[in-house]
Structures are given as C-alpha cells and as structure tokens.
Enzyme design. Structure first.
Site, PDB file in Angstrom:
ATOM      1  N   HIS A  17       0.894  -1.355  -0.006  1.00  0.00           N
ATOM      2  CA  HIS A  17       0.158  -0.022   0.053  1.00  0.00           C
ATOM      3  C   HIS A  17       0.781   1.270  -0.079  1.00  0.00           C
ATOM      4  CE1 HIS A  17      -3.625   2.260   1.773  1.00  0.00           C
ATOM      5  NE2 HIS A  17      -2.979   3.384   1.267  1.00  0.00           N
ATOM      6  N   HIS A  19       1.379   5.456  -1.835  1.00  0.00           N
ATOM      7  CA  HIS A  19       0.919   6.638  -2.700  1.00  0.00           C
ATOM      8  C   HIS A  19       2.082   7.073  -3.289  1.00  0.00           C
ATOM      9  CE1 HIS A  19      -2.851   6.817  -0.751  1.00  0.00           C
ATOM     10  NE2 HIS A  19      -2.376   6.303   0.484  1.00  0.00           N
ATOM     11  N   LEU A  20       2.318   6.975  -4.510  1.00  0.00           N
ATOM     12  CA  LEU A  20       3.468   7.451  -5.276  1.00  0.00           C
ATOM     13  C   LEU A  20       3.145   8.610  -5.993  1.00  0.00           C
ATOM     14  CD1 LEU A  20       4.684   4.055  -7.189  1.00  0.00           C
ATOM     15  CD2 LEU A  20       5.529   5.068  -4.951  1.00  0.00           C
ATOM     16  N   ARG A  21       1.906   9.296  -5.925  1.00  0.00           N
ATOM     17  CA  ARG A  21       1.637  10.504  -6.491  1.00  0.00           C
ATOM     18  C   ARG A  21       1.989  10.723  -8.323  1.00  0.00           C
ATOM     19  NH1 ARG A  21      -1.225  10.952  -2.123  1.00  0.00           N
ATOM     20  NH2 ARG A  21      -0.450  11.922  -0.444  1.00  0.00           N
ATOM     21  N   ASN A  45      -5.704   7.084  -5.863  1.00  0.00           N
ATOM     22  CA  ASN A  45      -6.150   8.470  -5.740  1.00  0.00           C
ATOM     23  C   ASN A  45      -5.447   9.755  -5.960  1.00  0.00           C
ATOM     24  OD1 ASN A  45      -4.159   8.117  -3.591  1.00  0.00           O
ATOM     25  ND2 ASN A  45      -5.370   9.096  -2.059  1.00  0.00           N
ATOM     26  N   LYS A 103      -9.839  -0.241  -4.958  1.00  0.00           N
ATOM     27  CA  LYS A 103      -9.690   0.352  -3.951  1.00  0.00           C
ATOM     28  C   LYS A 103     -11.047   1.025  -3.547  1.00  0.00           C
ATOM     29  CE  LYS A 103      -8.107   2.383  -0.198  1.00  0.00           C
ATOM     30  NZ  LYS A 103      -6.940   2.368   0.404  1.00  0.00           N
ATOM     31  N   HIS A 140     -10.317   1.338   2.637  1.00  0.00           N
ATOM     32  CA  HIS A 140     -10.114   2.162   3.580  1.00  0.00           C
ATOM     33  C   HIS A 140     -11.252   2.176   4.591  1.00  0.00           C
ATOM     34  CE1 HIS A 140      -8.406   6.176   4.962  1.00  0.00           C
ATOM     35  NE2 HIS A 140      -9.741   6.194   5.656  1.00  0.00           N
ATOM     36  N   HIS A 178      -4.278  -0.361   6.195  1.00  0.00           N
ATOM     37  CA  HIS A 178      -3.563   0.460   7.454  1.00  0.00           C
ATOM     38  C   HIS A 178      -4.637   0.207   8.647  1.00  0.00           C
ATOM     39  CE1 HIS A 178      -6.398   3.214   5.437  1.00  0.00           C
ATOM     40  NE2 HIS A 178      -5.738   3.419   4.561  1.00  0.00           N
ATOM     41  N   LEU A 227      -4.403   9.683   8.155  1.00  0.00           N
ATOM     42  CA  LEU A 227      -5.895   8.988   8.250  1.00  0.00           C
ATOM     43  C   LEU A 227      -5.747   7.419   7.558  1.00  0.00           C
ATOM     44  CD1 LEU A 227      -8.366  11.608   6.829  1.00  0.00           C
ATOM     45  CD2 LEU A 227      -8.270  10.868   9.076  1.00  0.00           C
ATOM     46  N   ASP A 255       1.500   2.838   3.540  1.00  0.00           N
ATOM     47  CA  ASP A 255       0.793   4.007   3.367  1.00  0.00           C
ATOM     48  C   ASP A 255       1.665   5.202   3.210  1.00  0.00           C
ATOM     49  OD1 ASP A 255      -1.687   5.234   2.980  1.00  0.00           O
ATOM     50  OD2 ASP A 255      -2.300   5.239   4.750  1.00  0.00           O
ATOM     51  N   HIS A 259       3.358  14.698   1.012  1.00  0.00           N
ATOM     52  CA  HIS A 259       2.451  15.908   0.747  1.00  0.00           C
ATOM     53  C   HIS A 259       3.525  16.879   0.585  1.00  0.00           C
ATOM     54  CE1 HIS A 259      -1.686  14.539   0.808  1.00  0.00           C
ATOM     55  NE2 HIS A 259      -1.263  14.029   1.766  1.00  0.00           N
ATOM     56  N   ALA A 271      -3.711  14.807   5.146  1.00  0.00           N
ATOM     57  CA  ALA A 271      -3.434  13.647   5.912  1.00  0.00           C
ATOM     58  C   ALA A 271      -2.172  13.038   5.297  1.00  0.00           C
ATOM     59  CB  ALA A 271      -4.844  12.854   6.232  1.00  0.00           C
TER      60      ALA A 271
HETATM   61  O1  DOR Z   1      -2.962   9.516   5.613  1.00  0.00           O
HETATM   62  C1  DOR Z   1      -3.511   9.122   4.476  1.00  0.00           C
HETATM   63  N1  DOR Z   1      -3.020   9.851   3.565  1.00  0.00           N
HETATM   64  N2  DOR Z   1      -4.455   8.406   4.436  1.00  0.00           N
HETATM   65  C2  DOR Z   1      -5.170   8.257   3.406  1.00  0.00           C
HETATM   66  O2  DOR Z   1      -6.072   7.111   3.629  1.00  0.00           O
HETATM   67  C3  DOR Z   1      -4.744   8.925   2.123  1.00  0.00           C
HETATM   68  C4  DOR Z   1      -3.453   9.260   2.166  1.00  0.00           C
HETATM   69  C5  DOR Z   1      -3.022  10.327   1.052  1.00  0.00           C
HETATM   70  O3  DOR Z   1      -3.389  10.015  -0.183  1.00  0.00           O
HETATM   71  O4  DOR Z   1      -2.596  11.541   1.266  1.00  0.00           O
HETATM   72 ZN    ZN Z   2      -3.284   5.133   1.823  1.00  0.00          ZN
END
Ligand code: DOR
Ligand code: ZN
Length: 366
Positions: A17, A19-21, A45, A103, A140, A178, A227, A255, A259, A271
C-alpha cells in the site's frame, strides 16, 4: 535476552500500500520506495482518480519512466471504485493484469476521495463481479458520518459496513488497509483463526510507532497527522502484537503518503506521512523491541505475496545493525526531464523519523 543479530538477510520485501503520486512528486519519492521494495500496490487516488484501464496503464508507464536507471521495481496498479464504475472495465483490467485490486474509498473519508463510493449498495454489482473473478478489494475502513467521533470511525466501520458486506459477499477477498485499532486487529485475527483466509490487513510503520499524543507534542504536529488517525497507546500495542505475531493475515503496507510542505503546513493540513525511505528499518526497530526479528521476513516479504497469489521475490536485502541519522527532509530529488517542472526545495516532504537515529541500515550503498 536473546542476542541481537548484527545483520539480517531478508527476501526482498514488497509494499502492499503506497501513494506514489504523479509528476514532480512521483519523480521525487519513487526512488525511496524502489530502493527497498521489489513491488508495490499503488494507490489510485490521483486527481483525477484512476478509474479506467487506460488511465492505469498510462500511470504505470509514468511510474516506470520515473524510475532511476538500473533499479528494478514493479508497480501493481489499482482501480479507484466510484458509484458508477463499470464492472466490465474492472474485469477487463484484472484479466489483463493491469488492475491487481480495486480500492474502496468511502466518499470523503480521506485525501482525494470525493469521487469515492457514497453507499455500498451502489456498487453491489461491482462487488459481485469481483467476488466471481477473485479480485481483491482494498478497503479504507472508516465511516464518514460526521456525527461519529474521528477516533471511533474505524471500529464502527467494521460493525456497520464490513461485517454486513462480508455476509453479502462471503467469497470476496478483502484487505482492510492500514489498520489502527485493537478492534480491527482482533477482527482480522479471529477471522484467520476461524479458518477464513479471505481477509487480511496491512499495518504501517507509523501506526506501530506512534500513539495520538504524537500529534500534540508541544504543539500541533501536522507531520504526524494521517488517516485513519493514530489512536491511543492500547491500540498501538495491539497493532504491534498483530504485526509481530507471525500470522499470515497481517502484512506490510507503508501507506507512505507524501505531501508538499505547503499542504502539510496549512490551517487545514493534509493527512499523510512520508515514510517509504526508511520503512524497512522502521519496522525492524519494532520487531527487535518485541524480540521478533525472526518474523520480520514473513510480515515484510511473504504474507503479502501469498495473499495476492504472486510469487515470492527471489532476491534479498540486508539489514545491518548500524546507526543511521535520518535527514529531516528528502535529499535532493532527481532533476526533471527537460521541459518538466521540479519540486521546489520548499515543498520537499519531511521524512518520518526525520532527525532521529535508527539502529538499522540497509546495506546497498544507496
Ligand atoms: O493519511 C493518509 N493519506 N491516508 C489516506 O487514506 C490517504 C493518504 C493520502 O493520499 O494522502
Ligand atoms: Zn493510503
């Protein structure tokens, strides 16, 4: 006390899990994941979210193009479920090995989830299809009801949504992502112990290290806000017990969610915790504290592929017992291809464990 080994050779792990953006952030953070992990389940996402086979293939290509030369890494793509995603599109992507899972973001539960699912009844045909083709559903697990206390949203999700969902779709394979609570750890463990191997959970490094005090230590600490939000100490303990239990229903998922600084340092901070660069070392600290280093390989490198029915990695990584000082921020991200924007230094994401000394290092000269 058992003697602590000075090095540990592990089958190369995967991150189930992350997030590579995209764009400049993708180029900045991808090496941090690919340095350690052979494969990763990549969250969909983005803005706009990844809801079609074409979009997932294009995103996968952008990831592969952003990989530093000479590093092997396989991104495993996921589909973002919406109220009206066509089950045929999902099934086509799964059959072509483009989508490895789908997802479920309850609408507005977290970052870029506005297009998520407003009500599970809206996707019952999608879930029936996934059950039939044996495609994993990644959840989630938080209710979005604003009347529910933010610290109770995960536990209530199990009662209100997950249990009924599993009764309606008993063959559906599910990863509760998570997990952050004792209730989730117990629910997953009991399912496994009752002979049900169709549900598993990922556990992040930050939920193993932090309790909710971290967010309020001497001021409001947005770097520890994610989150589902980190919970009380008793929940952290339950997660540590679950992760180090050796049970195959618990496995690694960082996870890691970077950011830009301006997104974290804001009156409405985003988050997400960026932990991928030292994730394995971070897990090792917890396993060592629990005298369970012998179970790290199962958690990091075996339980995940077994659940996803993928081969185990054949290559290895070596953890050595050598202190490393974690920098506060990502080191200089790679320079962008000509004509593309780079991530300004003021926006480089802060690292989880930044400023700390970790007692384990990965031996690879990178
Ligand atoms: O902390 C989090 N950041 N929880 C998530 O479910 C999404 C993630 C994000 O994409 O920033
Ligand atoms: Zn996540």
């Amino acid at each position: 006390m058992a003697e602590v080994p000075t090095s540990l050779v592990l089958r190369r792990p995967d991150d189930w899990h992350v997030h590579l953006r995209d764009g400049a952030m993708l180029r900045a953070v991808l090496p941090a994941t690919a340095r350690t992990f052979a494969r990763a389940i990549v969250m969909p996402n983005l803005r706009p979210p990844v809801t079609s086979v074409d979009a997932a293939e294009a995103y996968r290509s952008r990831i592969l193009e952003s990989l530093p030369e000479g590093i092997s890494f396989e991104p495993l793509m996921t589909a973002y479920l919406t109220d009206d995603l066509d089950p045929d599109e999902l099934a086509r992507g799964f059959a072509q090995d483009v989508f490895r899972a789908a997802k479920l973001y309850p609408a507005n539960a977290t970052t870029n989830s506005a297009a998520g699912v407003s009500d599970l009844s809206r996707i019952s045909s999608v879930l029936t299809c996934m059950e039939a083709i044996d495609m994993p559903l990644l959840i989630h697990g938080e209710v979005t009801d604003p009347d529910v206390d933010v610290f109770d949203r995960e536990a209530l999700f199990i009662e209100r949504h997950l249990k009924p969902l599993r009764q309606r779709h008993p063959r559906l394979r599910i990863v509760l992502e998570h997990i952050t609570t004792e209730e989730s750890a117990i629910y997953i463990r009991e399912a496994y112990q009752s002979g049900d191997d169709r549900i598993a959970a990922t556990i992040t490094p930050h939920h193993l290290h932090l309790n909710r005090n971290a967010m309020f230590m001497g001021g409001l600490r947005s770097d520890f806000y994610c989150l589902p939000v980190v919970k009380r100490e008793c929940h952290r303990r339950a997660l540590v017990n679950a992760a180090t239990s050796g049970l195959p229903c618990f496995f690694l998922g960082t996870d890691s969610a970077p950011h830009p600084r301006s997104g974290k340092e804001s009156s409405c901070g985003c988050a997400g915790i960026f932990n991928s660069l030292h994730a394995l070392e971070s897990y090792a600290v917890i396993f060592e504290q629990e005298n369970a280093l012998g179970r790290l390989e199962g958690f990091a490198s075996e339980h995940g592929p077994n659940f996803y029915r993928l081969p185990l990695n054949e290559d290895t990584v070596t953890l050595v017992r050598r202190d490393q000082q974690v920098p506060l921020k990502l080191r200089e991200p790679p320079s962008p291809p000509t004509g593309e924007e780079s991530l300004p230094e003021t926006e480089w994401p802060v690292l989880f464990h930044g400023g700390e000394i970790l007692p384990w290092s990965i031996e690879c000269g990178c």
